[in-house]
Design an enzyme around this catalytic site. Structure first.
Site: not given
Ligand SMILES: Nc1cc(-c2cccs2)n[nH]1
Length: 243
Positions: A89, A116, A158, A173
């Site tokens: 994330p 984590e 793709r 697209d």
């Molecule tokens: N965009 C996104 C990636 C993730 C994770 C990747 C690895 C564990 S959580 N959450 N949201």
């Protein structure tokens, strides 16, 4: 293109062998290998994580295990044709443009983190030796990187020549021209008293093209004004600006 995925849940990647992606593998357009991270543990508990330095909730994935796994999967990193992709994330946004960039990679190696995250030194170590991308598929938190890998692999594969039946699909697209795609219709002509827009049945291709562009502009302005704002100045002609 060869794709390797390292994960503690290999079965999560089973969809890579289904449908379009499965056919691409069968046709030799891509190679896919999924590796169980625990194969590189040496303790009876097959530990892959440990408590975080500095305290805090959750667990962090151990650098030693990842180092052995990635050394084995990537091979000699000098002049490696591989890109290492770490879903997180806390990464740069995964976009259609990045998907296009990755289509030129000979190899993509995906490291699926859980908990984590992965000890930062893994990224730091490999980033000194090869391209490493920490990438987010959106501003929300998943439990692990496997779902993100499914998303990114599908978006990239793709685009590879020969994978889609009609290459126009990828060229047209959403995002290919910076706009969202407009609405699509098929038979019947009227469904629950809702008619297909008459212009689409007119046979007037110029009018159809104009109508579709107008609907795409309207939809983009309504749902993603940021995309409109990001268009280069010459992207919109006079007719576009009238929408
Ligand atoms: N965009 C996104 C990636 C993730 C994770 C990747 C690895 C564990 S959580 N959450 N949201």
């Amino acid at each position: 293109m060869r794709i390797d995925v390292v994960t503690i849940f290999p079965s999560y990647l089973a969809p890579l062998r289904e449908a379009l992606l499965g056919r691409a593998i069968d046709r030799g357009l891509i190679e896919v290998a999924v590796h169980d991270l625990r194969d590189w543990t040496h303790d009876v508990h097959q530990a892959v994580d440990d408590s975080p330095y500095g305290g805090g909730p959750g667990m962090v994935m151990k650098p030693q295990v990842w180092g052995e796994a990635l050394d084995s999967v990537i091979g000699p990193v000098i002049d490696s044709p591989a890109r290492l992709v770490v879903p997180t994330p806390a990464g740069r946004p995964f976009t259609q443009q990045l998907a296009h960039e990755w289509t030129s990679a000979e190899r993509l190696v995906f490291a699926c983190g859980r908990y984590e995250g992965i000890d930062q030194r893994v990224v730091d170590h490999y980033a000194q030796r090869m391209p490493v991308d920490e990438v987010s598929i959106g501003d929300y938190v998943l439990v692990g990187g496997e779902v993100a890998v499914l998303v990114m692999v599908e978006a990239v594969v793709r685009l590879l020549p020969g994978v889609l039946g009609n290459p126009r699909s990828a060229a047209e697209d959403s995002f290919s021209d910076g706009l969202l795609e407009g609405p699509a219709y098929t038979r019947p002509e009227v469904w629950r008293d809702l008619p297909v827009p008459p212009v689409l049945r007119s046979g007037d291709h110029a009018a159809v093209d104009r109508w579709r562009r107008d609907r795409a502009l309207e939809r983009t302005a309504r749902l993603r004004p940021d995309l409109l704002a990001a268009l280069p100045p010459d992207a919109l002609d006079e007719a576009d600006r009238a929408v």
